[in-house]
Design an enzyme around this catalytic site. Structure first.
Site, mmCIF file in Angstrom:
data_model
loop_
_atom_site.group_PDB
_atom_site.id
_atom_site.type_symbol
_atom_site.label_atom_id
_atom_site.label_comp_id
_atom_site.label_asym_id
_atom_site.label_seq_id
_atom_site.Cartn_x
_atom_site.Cartn_y
_atom_site.Cartn_z
ATOM 1 N N SER A 106 0.729 -1.106 0.072
ATOM 2 C CA SER A 106 0.084 -0.159 -0.196
ATOM 3 C C SER A 106 0.801 1.364 0.091
ATOM 4 O O SER A 106 1.933 1.413 0.909
ATOM 5 C CB SER A 106 -0.874 -0.153 1.182
ATOM 6 O OG SER A 106 -1.406 1.246 1.130
ATOM 7 N N GLY A 107 0.577 2.046 -1.028
ATOM 8 C CA GLY A 107 1.233 3.362 -0.880
ATOM 9 C C GLY A 107 2.658 3.233 -1.875
ATOM 10 O O GLY A 107 3.285 4.233 -2.021
ATOM 11 N N THR A 111 -1.770 2.428 -7.956
ATOM 12 C CA THR A 111 -2.688 3.015 -8.382
ATOM 13 C C THR A 111 -2.583 4.333 -9.359
ATOM 14 O O THR A 111 -2.818 4.383 -10.426
ATOM 15 C CB THR A 111 -3.887 3.834 -7.345
ATOM 16 O OG1 THR A 111 -4.024 2.457 -6.416
ATOM 17 C CG2 THR A 111 -5.187 4.155 -8.036
ATOM 18 N N ASN A 156 -0.899 5.489 3.169
ATOM 19 C CA ASN A 156 -1.154 6.116 2.006
ATOM 20 C C ASN A 156 -2.735 6.892 2.038
ATOM 21 O O ASN A 156 -3.751 6.451 2.654
ATOM 22 C CB ASN A 156 -1.388 5.089 0.833
ATOM 23 C CG ASN A 156 -1.635 5.738 -0.515
ATOM 24 O OD1 ASN A 156 -1.743 6.907 -0.605
ATOM 25 N ND2 ASN A 156 -1.881 4.929 -1.471
ATOM 26 N N SER A 159 -5.360 5.386 -0.056
ATOM 27 C CA SER A 159 -5.117 4.068 -0.639
ATOM 28 C C SER A 159 -6.369 3.150 -1.031
ATOM 29 O O SER A 159 -7.734 3.367 -0.410
ATOM 30 C CB SER A 159 -4.925 3.177 0.861
ATOM 31 O OG SER A 159 -4.552 2.115 0.898
ATOM 32 N N SER A 160 -6.175 2.468 -1.951
ATOM 33 C CA SER A 160 -7.248 1.698 -2.537
ATOM 34 C C SER A 160 -7.557 0.405 -1.607
ATOM 35 O O SER A 160 -6.761 -0.206 -1.232
ATOM 36 C CB SER A 160 -6.950 0.801 -3.991
ATOM 37 O OG SER A 160 -5.864 2.080 -4.539
ATOM 38 N N GLY A 385 -0.364 -5.553 -2.687
ATOM 39 C CA GLY A 385 0.651 -6.697 -2.521
ATOM 40 C C GLY A 385 0.799 -7.417 -1.420
ATOM 41 O O GLY A 385 -0.291 -7.199 -0.326
ATOM 42 N N GLU A 387 1.073 -8.277 2.301
ATOM 43 C CA GLU A 387 1.078 -7.410 3.332
ATOM 44 C C GLU A 387 1.467 -8.087 4.674
ATOM 45 O O GLU A 387 1.117 -9.474 4.914
ATOM 46 C CB GLU A 387 -0.634 -6.988 3.866
ATOM 47 C CG GLU A 387 -0.755 -5.635 2.900
ATOM 48 C CD GLU A 387 -2.222 -5.005 3.204
ATOM 49 O OE1 GLU A 387 -2.855 -5.844 4.134
ATOM 50 O OE2 GLU A 387 -2.657 -3.927 2.683
HETATM 51 N N1 LIG Z 1 4.993 8.008 -9.964
HETATM 52 C C1 LIG Z 1 4.741 8.748 -8.853
HETATM 53 N N2 LIG Z 1 5.094 9.996 -8.829
HETATM 54 C C2 LIG Z 1 5.012 10.923 -7.962
HETATM 55 N N3 LIG Z 1 4.058 10.527 -6.773
HETATM 56 C C3 LIG Z 1 3.607 9.183 -6.777
HETATM 57 C C4 LIG Z 1 4.069 8.565 -7.784
HETATM 58 N N4 LIG Z 1 3.382 7.073 -7.588
HETATM 59 C C5 LIG Z 1 2.765 7.226 -6.404
HETATM 60 N N5 LIG Z 1 3.050 8.423 -5.753
HETATM 61 C C6 LIG Z 1 2.629 9.118 -4.387
HETATM 62 O O1 LIG Z 1 2.201 7.987 -3.684
HETATM 63 C C7 LIG Z 1 0.943 7.871 -3.157
HETATM 64 C C8 LIG Z 1 0.541 6.682 -3.012
HETATM 65 O O2 LIG Z 1 0.419 6.214 -4.392
HETATM 66 P P1 LIG Z 1 -0.840 5.028 -4.504
HETATM 67 O O3 LIG Z 1 -0.561 4.782 -6.281
HETATM 68 O O4 LIG Z 1 -2.072 5.559 -4.288
HETATM 69 O O5 LIG Z 1 -0.345 3.801 -3.935
HETATM 70 P P2 LIG Z 1 -0.845 2.365 -4.111
HETATM 71 O O6 LIG Z 1 -1.996 2.308 -5.100
HETATM 72 O O7 LIG Z 1 -0.004 1.321 -4.250
HETATM 73 O O8 LIG Z 1 -1.276 2.045 -2.190
HETATM 74 C C9 LIG Z 1 0.276 8.818 -4.140
HETATM 75 O O9 LIG Z 1 -0.890 9.449 -3.694
HETATM 76 C C10 LIG Z 1 1.420 9.901 -4.723
HETATM 77 O O10 LIG Z 1 1.347 10.823 -3.539
HETATM 78 MG MG LIG Z 2 -3.987 1.987 -4.810
#
Ligand SMILES: Nc1ncnc2c1ncn2[C@@H]1O[C@H](COP(=O)(O)OP(=O)(O)O)[C@@H](O)[C@H]1O
Ligand SMILES: [Mg+2]
Length: 1025
Positions: A106-107, A111, A156, A159-160, A385, A387
């Site tokens: 997560s984070g 997404t 996050n 977070s989804s 992923g 956890e």
């Molecule tokens: N390629 C990127 N560039 C800049 N910031 C990113 C990038 N990918 C993720 N982040 C930062 O990390 C945070 C978490 O990403 P997210 O995709 O929501 O994580 P996940 O879906 O894996 O939990 C986002 O809100 C953003 O602030």
């Molecule tokens: Mg996500």
């Protein structure tokens, strides 16, 4: 990629496959090196590793997208666009289905990654108005799903809380024509409970913060998150990184785009609001411990019944009583408070969870492509992923099971792909050493024997099944499984790390310890029957639709959560197995969401749990590097004289020649059908280094050629410029020249005219000419004036107009010269000149040798007094000596020459021989003096001679004739007595006895007595000057 091989020391290598050693340390060091340069992407073959930078990088611009469109995977630095683009193009050319699996903690950026891919397709795929609406729907489905399915967690802020698989459908032209979403395991527990520092799903806050006043009134909501129990447990309803009000607007707009009409929208918000109200429903207990509705809560309950469209009393009943059906009878059994709360929360979770599913199906309807022709798809799997928390529960168990499944899928697909490639390339398959996690998957999911089966059994069996009985059952069944441990089963050492209620699975990625508490409840996910029946009657269309799907009359128990999840994963596996896989593994750089921080321990942990090293080992088993012959040859052909610059034969033969030349050992490479396979990265590095060296040489040569070419061009340009300048300059010169000539012609014409009319009176025609002539003459005159008075020839002859002037000037000039001359004369010189004037008056024009004498100055005397004998001096002491000169006297008898001194005094001339005065000639008796007209120095003194005893005329020769005679003439006042005689001079030798001196001219001067008795003087010819 090859291009960046050389930069590997500086920015790390772009593909882990090419790491020298496959150790964690090397892996991490490479990742770190790249991260420090903001290079967040690295490949493992075609898998993309992405590290969350936690800052905006400018690598997601339209320009970058354009850069990666249609470019081969390995030609540019690793990028998510490269992966998206390659999946897309492979799909188009091979007309098959693909999926991109995005995993990570997560984070970690999953997404975001899936959004970037969607954005890339939105820009890179062809577009039409129709397609644009599909595209908009696909893009706008995101904010809606995120509002309902995402929440702020500790890890996050967005977070989804569900797994998502999205198919993007493309037609044969590559247009995106439709989409479909599958959702997995929404974390429903969040609706009713949030940990400290976490929030409920975004939509609740968006509604309360952003909802219009009218809407809130209609829904009975206060604009205050603090008012709702379901929103305040985490104590962070408002977070600075989230703008709920703006997001509300986005979501409302997005709902319209995905075709959710106003009625449904109202129902949807009604459900959201009903959950909030439900959370505020509180219970008291009566004296028997039975749950009663808190009286203050009637309003909340009414709002729930109102919004869900169910009968309030029935609802109240449902929340405080359980309906037990025993045969045909219905028995109502009252709840304790705990039960009541459980029932309330179960209802909240159920309606929210079902609504989420409804929403997904609505989105799917709106994105559905109705055209039946065949489509290819690219699936995007954004799923949780591995956890591992401090305490891991049922959710982690499901999630980690999911990851085991995906790892299994990966192994199968990768090995399959590798094997297929080897087969296609006709290369013998070499068994690969890797850990196959099938054993763990089986441990979890095997029918009747797996953990899920045992869990289900425990949930379903009659009697008092509890989490702990479940654990015991596990211990019974799994007792000696190598990947399963509990406190009871563990050895001494391990036991220390386990609680009694824990079981531990040795996942492929590492160990995870699960706490069994809550497993049964969560797996059952039961909604009490009477409540379920009640909401099936709901007047809220969405609720009714959701719950009526489940047949209320069915006596069969619904599937447990774990089983549902298992079957959805099986379905997913099937879906994925039929597709070609692409992987994106997201890593979180640090826990505090800070840019630039690379937390090594955290990343090492993720690398492990994402199975990246496993992946790398599978990829590298066999051959680390493979390339199509054409590509390999194209790059490295400069390294071999036989292949450079052109290889005319088959590329494979060229590569063979090339690697032979490079000295590859037979076990280092294999030649496939279309590709060369290289076993070790170091072989490729050596080749690449050689290429780099050679490239520099080539570059130098090319550069030299190019420079030469440029210089030539430059030279040509300069030459042209020079020619142009020259031409212009010549033009200028020519024009000047022409003007000069025209001017000259005019001047010359005028000059000629002036010349022709020079004699006439001054007119306009000749005035200039005359002025010129005058000027010219005067200048000439000035430069050439006569220097002496005697110079009569130098005077410049004047032009006609200046004749008179010239005369005047000449007179003036001569006068001036005379004056100057005269002024410069000394008294001595004056005396001398006077003597010369006298001499001139006597001799000029008469005696031939005179002109020669003019220049010889006269001296005072030719014999000084010291040279005169003392006695002589005494004898003539009374008379002052005026002048003395040596002479030769010719005897009267025989004309013998006798050297004598001749002294002139005031009164007489004396002929002296030593001490004797031979003759004294008184001036008074000197009646005449004769000289010849020739050049000789003969002087004859005619003396009055009355007495024959007296001596006759005196004949002498004197070298200083003119000086002597001039002095004499002045001393004795005898100017008129001196005669220049032509022919012979008569002489009286004695009184009455005459003779003569004859003169002639000859070669040699001679004086002698001639036969006739005369003195013969032969004079030489005077030298003409
Ligand atoms: N390629 C990127 N560039 C800049 N910031 C990113 C990038 N990918 C993720 N982040 C930062 O990390 C945070 C978490 O990403 P997210 O995709 O929501 O994580 P996940 O879906 O894996 O939990 C986002 O809100 C953003 O602030
Ligand atoms: Mg996500």
């Amino acid at each position: 990629m090859e291009g960046a091989l050389t930069a590997r020391d500086r920015v790390g290598i772009q593909d882990f496959v090419l790491l020298d050693e496959t150790t964690d340390a090397a892996f991490l060091s490479n990742l770190k090196k790249r991260f420090s340069k903001d290079l967040i992407y690295t490949y493992i073959g075609t898998l993309l590793v992405s590290v969350n930078p936690y800052k905006e990088l400018d690598i997601f611009t339209k320009k970058q997208m354009d850069l990666y469109m249609g470019v081969n995977f390995f030609e540019l630095p690793p990028h998510i666009y490269a992966l998206a683009d390659n999946a897309y193009h492979t799909m188009l050319t091979e007309f098959n289905n693909h999926f991109i699996l995005i995993s990570g903690e997560s984070g970690a950026g999953k997404t975001e990654a899936s959004k970037k891919i969607l954005q890339y397709y939105a820009v890179s795929c062809p577009s039409t108005t129709l397609l644009n609406t599909v595209r908009d729907k696909m893009l706008m489905s995101n904010p809606v799903l995120e509002a309902f399915g995402n929440a702020k967690t500790l890890k996050n802020d967005n977070s989804s809380r569900f797994g998502k698989y999205m198919d993007i459908q493309f037609d044969s032209q590559g247009d995106a024509v439709g989409g479909h979403i599958l959702n997995y395991l929404l974390e429903k527990s969040r609706v009713v409970h949030q940990n400290h520092g976490e929030r409920n799903f975004h939509i609740f806050y968006q509604l309360v913060e952003g909802g219009e006043d009218g809407l809130l009134r209609k829904l009975g909501l206060e604009r205050d998150c603090q008012h709702y129990n379901y929103l305040t447990q985490g104590e962070c309803a408002i977070v600075s990184s989230i703008n709920d009000r703006n997001d509300w607007k986005t979501v409302k707009n997005a709902l319209q785009i995905i075709n959710i009409d106003e009625i449904n929208t109202n129902h949807l918000f009604g459900i959201v609001a009903s959950v909030l109200h439900l959370g505020n429903v509180q219970f008291d207990s009566d004296s028997k411990g039975q749950a009663l509705l808190n009286n203050n809560n009637n309003a909340e309950l009414r709002w729930v019944s109102n919004l869900l469209g169910v009968d309030a009393t029935s609802l109240q009943e449902g929340l405080t009583y359980r309906k037990i059906e025993a045969r045909k009878d219905q028995v109502f059994s009252p709840f304790t408070i705990d039960h009541a709360i459980y029932a309330r929360d179960a209802l909240a979770k159920a309606i929210y969870g079902q609504t989420f599913t409804w929403l997904v199906s609505r989105i799917n309807e709106s994105m559905e492509n109705k055209d039946p022709s065949r489509k290819t798809v690219i699936g995007l799997l954004d799923i949780y992923g591995f956890e591992v928390f401090y305490v891991n529960s049922f959710e982690q168990f499901c999630i980690n099971y999911c990851n085991e499944k995906l790892q299994q899928l990966f192994i199968q697909l990768t090995l399959k792909a590798e094997q297929e490639e080897y087969e296609a390339e006709d290369i013998e398959w070499e068994p690969v050493q890797f850990f196959n996690n099938k054993i763990i998957c089986d441990l979890v999911e095997e029918k009747h024997r797996g953990i899920i089966s045992i869990l289900d059994e425990e949930c379903l069996r009659p009697g008092d099944a509890t989490d702990l009985t479940f654990l015991e059952r596990l211990e019974d069944k799994m007792g000696n499984h190598p990947h399963f441990v509990t406190h009871k089963l563990a050895d001494k050492m391990t036991r220390k790390t386990l609680e009694r209620g824990d079981f531990r699975l040795l996942h492929y990625a590492g160990e995870v310890t699960y706490c069994v508490v809550g497993f049964l409840d969560k797996n059952n996910d039961l909604l009490y029957r009477n409540i379920k029946d009640l909401i099936c009657q709901s007047k809220n269309a969405i609720v009714r639709e959701c719950f009526s799907a489940v047949d209320p009359d069915s006596r069969r128990r619904p599937e447990t959560v774990a089983t549902q999840f298992k079957s959805s994963l099986l379905k997913l596996t099937e879906i994925l197995m039929a597709k070609e896989a692409w992987y994106i593994r997201c890593l979180k750089s640090n826990e505090s969401k800070q840019p630039g921080q690379f937390d090594e321990a955290l990343i090492r942990h993720q690398v492990k749990y994402l199975g990246l090293m496993e992946h790398l080992r599978v990829r590298r088993a066999g051959f680390a590097y493979r390339r199509k012959y054409e590509v390999f040859l194209k790059r490295y052909k400069p390294l071999c004289p036989a292949t450079w610059p052109h290889w005319r034969g088959m590329p494979a033969d060229g590569v063979e020649v090339l690697v032979q030349h490079l000295g590859y050992f037979p076990n280092e490479y294999k030649m496939g059908r279309t590709k060369i396979f290289i076993r070790h990265p170091r072989t490729l590095y050596a080749t690449e280094d050689a290429y780099e060296k050679c490239k520099h040489e080539l570059a130098t040569r090319l550069q030299a050629k190019y420079k030469g070419y440029r210089a030539k061009g430059e030279f040509k340009k300069q030459k042209e410029a020079a020619t142009k300048i020259e031409t212009c300059w010549r033009g200028v010169q020519a024009r000047k020249e022409r003007e000069k000539r025209a001017w000259a012609v005019k001047v010359i014409k005028k000059f000629i005219k002036g010349y022709m009319t020079r004699g006439q009176a001054k007119t306009t025609d000749n005035s200039e000419y005359l002025a010129f002539v005058r000027q010219n003459y005067l200048n000439r005159l000035k430069e050439n004036l006569p220097k002496t008075v005697l110079d009569k020839t130098t005077w410049q002859s004047p032009p006609a107009v200046l004749t008179e002037t010239s005369e005047i000037l000449r007179t003036l000039h001569y006068r001036l010269m005379v004056r100057k001359y005269v002024r410069g004369i000394t008294p001595q010189k004056k005396a001398q000149l006077q003597l010369k004037v006298t001499a001139s008056s006597i001799f000029k024009g008469k005696k031939e040798s005179y002109p020669q004498s003019v220049a010889q100055p006269f001296v005072d005397t030719r014999i000084s007094e010291q040279e005169i004998n003392m006695r002589v001096l005494q004898m003539i002491r009374n008379e002052r000596i005026k002048y003395s000169v040596p002479v030769i006297k010719y005897d009267r008898n025989g004309f013998k020459p006798r050297p004598r001194q001749l002294i002139l005094t005031q009164t007489a001339a004396y002929v002296i021989e030593e001490a004797k005065i031979k003759q004294r000639v008184l001036y008074t008796s000197l009646k005449g003096i004769s000289v010849s007209s020739l050049t000789d120095g003969i002087i004859v003194f005619h003396i009055t001679c009355e007495d024959p005893k007296e001596k006759g005329d005196l004949v002498m020769q004197c070298d200083h004739l003119f000086e002597f005679l001039t002095k004499l003439s002045i001393i004795a006042n005898k100017q008129n007595a001196i005669k220049v005689v032509q022919g012979s001079i008569k002489i009286e030798i004695q009184a009455g006895k005459e003779s003569a001196v004859d003169f002639s001219t000859g070669q040699e001067h001679m004086v002698y007595k001639a036969k006739n008795g005369h003195l013969m003087v032969v004079a030489t010819r005077a030298r003409t000057r």
